[in-house]
Design a protein around this motif. Structure first.
Motif, PDB file in Angstrom:
ATOM      1  N   ALA A 191      20.974  -3.110 -34.056  1.00 14.54           N
ATOM      2  CA  ALA A 191      21.048  -4.469 -34.608  1.00 14.54           C
ATOM      3  C   ALA A 191      21.327  -4.467 -36.099  1.00 14.54           C
ATOM      4  CB  ALA A 191      19.748  -5.223 -34.303  1.00 14.54           C
ATOM      5  N   TRP A 192      20.800  -3.486 -36.830  1.00 14.73           N
ATOM      6  CA  TRP A 192      20.993  -3.463 -38.281  1.00 14.73           C
ATOM      7  C   TRP A 192      22.452  -3.259 -38.671  1.00 14.73           C
ATOM      8  CZ3 TRP A 192      23.009   1.152 -39.963  1.00 14.73           C
ATOM      9  CH2 TRP A 192      22.721   2.299 -39.226  1.00 14.73           C
ATOM     10  N   GLN A 193      23.267  -2.744 -37.758  1.00 17.37           N
ATOM     11  CA  GLN A 193      24.673  -2.521 -38.088  1.00 17.37           C
ATOM     12  C   GLN A 193      25.430  -3.835 -38.292  1.00 17.37           C
ATOM     13  OE1 GLN A 193      25.385   0.008 -34.646  1.00 17.37           O
ATOM     14  NE2 GLN A 193      25.621   1.796 -35.961  1.00 17.37           N
ATOM     15  N   GLY A 194      24.906  -4.909 -37.735  1.00 17.06           N
ATOM     16  CA  GLY A 194      25.542  -6.199 -37.927  1.00 17.06           C
ATOM     17  C   GLY A 194      25.406  -6.751 -39.326  1.00 17.06           C
ATOM     18  N   GLU A 195      24.521  -6.167 -40.126  1.00 10.74           N
ATOM     19  CA  GLU A 195      24.314  -6.617 -41.500  1.00 10.74           C
ATOM     20  C   GLU A 195      25.247  -5.936 -42.494  1.00 10.74           C
ATOM     21  OE1 GLU A 195      21.832  -8.584 -43.615  1.00 10.74           O
ATOM     22  OE2 GLU A 195      22.279  -9.761 -41.849  1.00 10.74           O
ATOM     23  N   GLY A 196      26.018  -4.945 -42.051  1.00  4.31           N
ATOM     24  CA  GLY A 196      26.930  -4.257 -42.958  1.00  4.31           C
ATOM     25  C   GLY A 196      26.362  -2.956 -43.477  1.00  4.31           C
ATOM     26  N   GLU A 197      27.163  -2.277 -44.263  1.00  2.00           N
ATOM     27  CA  GLU A 197      26.842  -0.918 -44.704  1.00  2.00           C
ATOM     28  C   GLU A 197      25.620  -0.833 -45.604  1.00  2.00           C
ATOM     29  OE1 GLU A 197      28.322   2.035 -43.790  1.00  2.00           O
ATOM     30  OE2 GLU A 197      29.264   0.753 -42.281  1.00  2.00           O
ATOM     31  N   GLY A 198      25.270  -1.923 -46.279  1.00  4.26           N
ATOM     32  CA  GLY A 198      24.205  -1.843 -47.259  1.00  4.26           C
ATOM     33  C   GLY A 198      22.800  -1.844 -46.702  1.00  4.26           C
ATOM     34  N   VAL A 199      22.627  -2.151 -45.426  1.00  5.58           N
ATOM     35  CA  VAL A 199      21.286  -2.290 -44.848  1.00  5.58           C
ATOM     36  C   VAL A 199      21.073  -1.227 -43.779  1.00  5.58           C
ATOM     37  CG1 VAL A 199      19.640  -3.839 -43.756  1.00  5.58           C
ATOM     38  CG2 VAL A 199      21.380  -4.759 -45.275  1.00  5.58           C
ATOM     39  N   VAL A 200      20.396  -0.167 -44.152  1.00  5.03           N
ATOM     40  CA  VAL A 200      20.088   0.924 -43.232  1.00  5.03           C
ATOM     41  C   VAL A 200      18.594   1.170 -43.308  1.00  5.03           C
ATOM     42  CG1 VAL A 200      20.522   3.328 -42.625  1.00  5.03           C
ATOM     43  CG2 VAL A 200      22.361   1.950 -43.623  1.00  5.03           C
ATOM     44  N   PRO A 201      17.886   1.220 -42.170  1.00 11.88           N
ATOM     45  CA  PRO A 201      16.443   1.453 -42.226  1.00 11.88           C
ATOM     46  C   PRO A 201      16.123   2.904 -42.562  1.00 11.88           C
ATOM     47  CG  PRO A 201      17.187   1.441 -39.954  1.00 11.88           C
ATOM     48  CD  PRO A 201      18.381   1.061 -40.793  1.00 11.88           C
ATOM     49  N   ASP A 202      14.904   3.131 -43.011  1.00 11.20           N
ATOM     50  CA  ASP A 202      14.421   4.499 -43.202  1.00 11.20           C
ATOM     51  C   ASP A 202      13.930   5.066 -41.881  1.00 11.20           C
ATOM     52  OD1 ASP A 202      14.707   4.665 -46.145  1.00 11.20           O
ATOM     53  OD2 ASP A 202      13.267   3.017 -46.083  1.00 11.20           O
TER      54      ASP A 202
END
Length: 364
Positions: free
Chosen positions: A286-297
């Motif tokens: 799901a986080w991939q829909g926010e773009g390259e800047g948002v990656v979880p730890d």
């Protein structure tokens, strides 16, 4: 994964159809003690997207059970992968052997994130994965010489699991209530949910998405300040909330704003994608829909991960934590008997390859 998100709607409310075969009712012969679930139908078999109780009409499994059976029931290709692995070996301790199915699944998962996540632990349930994420967050800061980072910030109207740690993080009031006396309220804190439908200020249209996100970020920042920014280990949230809020996505920019607050104070970002991950938002994660800047730890997945063919979940570890582990030779002090189970891994990999091959998530 053809549906956006699934819920655990009771079978009695699912769609009923005339039964294909006459299956006799054997429920009266079970001899089990009375339980609150005695009124549930006894399941005789399942095929495709239908359940077949031992008596009565067939039932369309429109919700995938508890949001799990993303490919339906009875897939021979998945049976084949499971039985092939069981013929080779059905179990190997994660502490004694590396196994091919676990390595192949781990490589597939890392690739599916564009190598943004670097390390994988395979487990059996979403609650296990959340517990592992909480523990790894704590140990990461112990390795960093910051053992005082012991607070977690989650959200109201959230659901992260049923174990003591995961339930302590959850904001699901009904599931927490009987166990309040043993939940760890001193270490798990919550900010308001992100519900743009219910929480916007003023009349419709008065508060823009950008203003709403700024306000949500301010609420999170205030909680960091209340606790002491250097005491917070991680922020834990569902990118799309499932069971506790009703399939509510955050507005554009929200995850980036949360990420920025975490980064400003050195805390980790943990994304719980147990329900909303593995294709259910039109992205594998799901986080991939926010773009390259948002990656979880740290990221957790389960439910549709193995489609119910095996109990499967995973903890994915990003560069910040995995990189330190590699550079300093650190080992996560954690483990379950069935962690990195080869049959679970074989099933999950076959399910994900089928989802990928058949484009099951593209209609989202």
């Amino acid at each position: 994964m053809g549906q956006f998100l699934s819920s655990s709607r009771p079978a009695s409310r699912a769609i009923l159809h005339k039964t294909d075969t006459d299956i006799s009712d054997s429920s009266s012969n079970l001899g089990h003690p009375q339980t609150p679930f005695d009124g549930l139908p006894v399941l005789a078999k399942a095929k495709g997207h239908y359940w077949y109780p031992s008596g009565g009409p067939r039932i369309l499994d429109a919700c995938g059970g508890a949001g799990v059976a993303c490919l339906g029931h009875g897939r021979r290709d998945i049976f084949g992968a499971i039985t092939t692995q069981m013929k080779a070996y059905s179990y190997a301790s994660y502490a004694h052997f590396k196994t091919t199915p676990v390595q192949e699944l781990s490589d597939w998962l890392v690739d599916s994130t564009g190598a943004k996540m670097r390390k994988v632990y395979i487990m059996c349930s979403g609650s296990e994965a959340i517990e592992a994420a909480l523990k790894l967050a704590i140990e990461y800061f112990v390795w960093q010489g910051q053992p005082h980072r012991t607070n977690f910030i989650a959200r109201d109207e959230s659901y992260h699991g049923t174990t003591i740690g995961s339930l302590s993080a959850s904001g699901h009031i009904a599931r927490r209530e009987p166990f309040q006396s043993i939940l760890v309220s001193s270490r798990f804190h919550r900010v308001p949910a992100c519900n743009p439908y219910r929480q916007r200020l003023g009349p419709p249209g008065a508060e823009s998405d950008a203003d709403f996100v700024i306000r949500k970020a301010a609420e999170l920042e205030a909680e960091f300040q209340r606790l002491g920014p250097d005491t917070v280990a991680a922020v834990l949230l569902e990118p799309v909330v499932g069971a506790a809020l009703g399939c509510v996505p955050a507005p554009s920019g929200y995850l980036a704003a949360v990420r920025a607050v975490c980064d400003a104070h050195g805390a980790l970002l943990v994304l719980d994608e147990v329900m909303c991950g593995m294709g259910r938002t039109g992205w594998t994660h799901a986080w991939q829909g926010e773009g390259e800047g948002v990656v979880p730890d740290l990221q957790t997945i389960a439910k549709g991960f193995a489609g119910g063919y095996q109990p499967a979940s995973a903890l994915l570890v990003g560069e910040r934590v995995a990189g330190l582990m590699e550079r300093e030779g650190r080992t996560f002090t954690h483990g379950h008997t069935y962690q990195n189970h080869p049959v679970v891994a074989a099933a999950a990999l076959q399910v994900q390859r089928a989802v990928e091959r058949e484009g099951c998530w593209r209609g989202c």
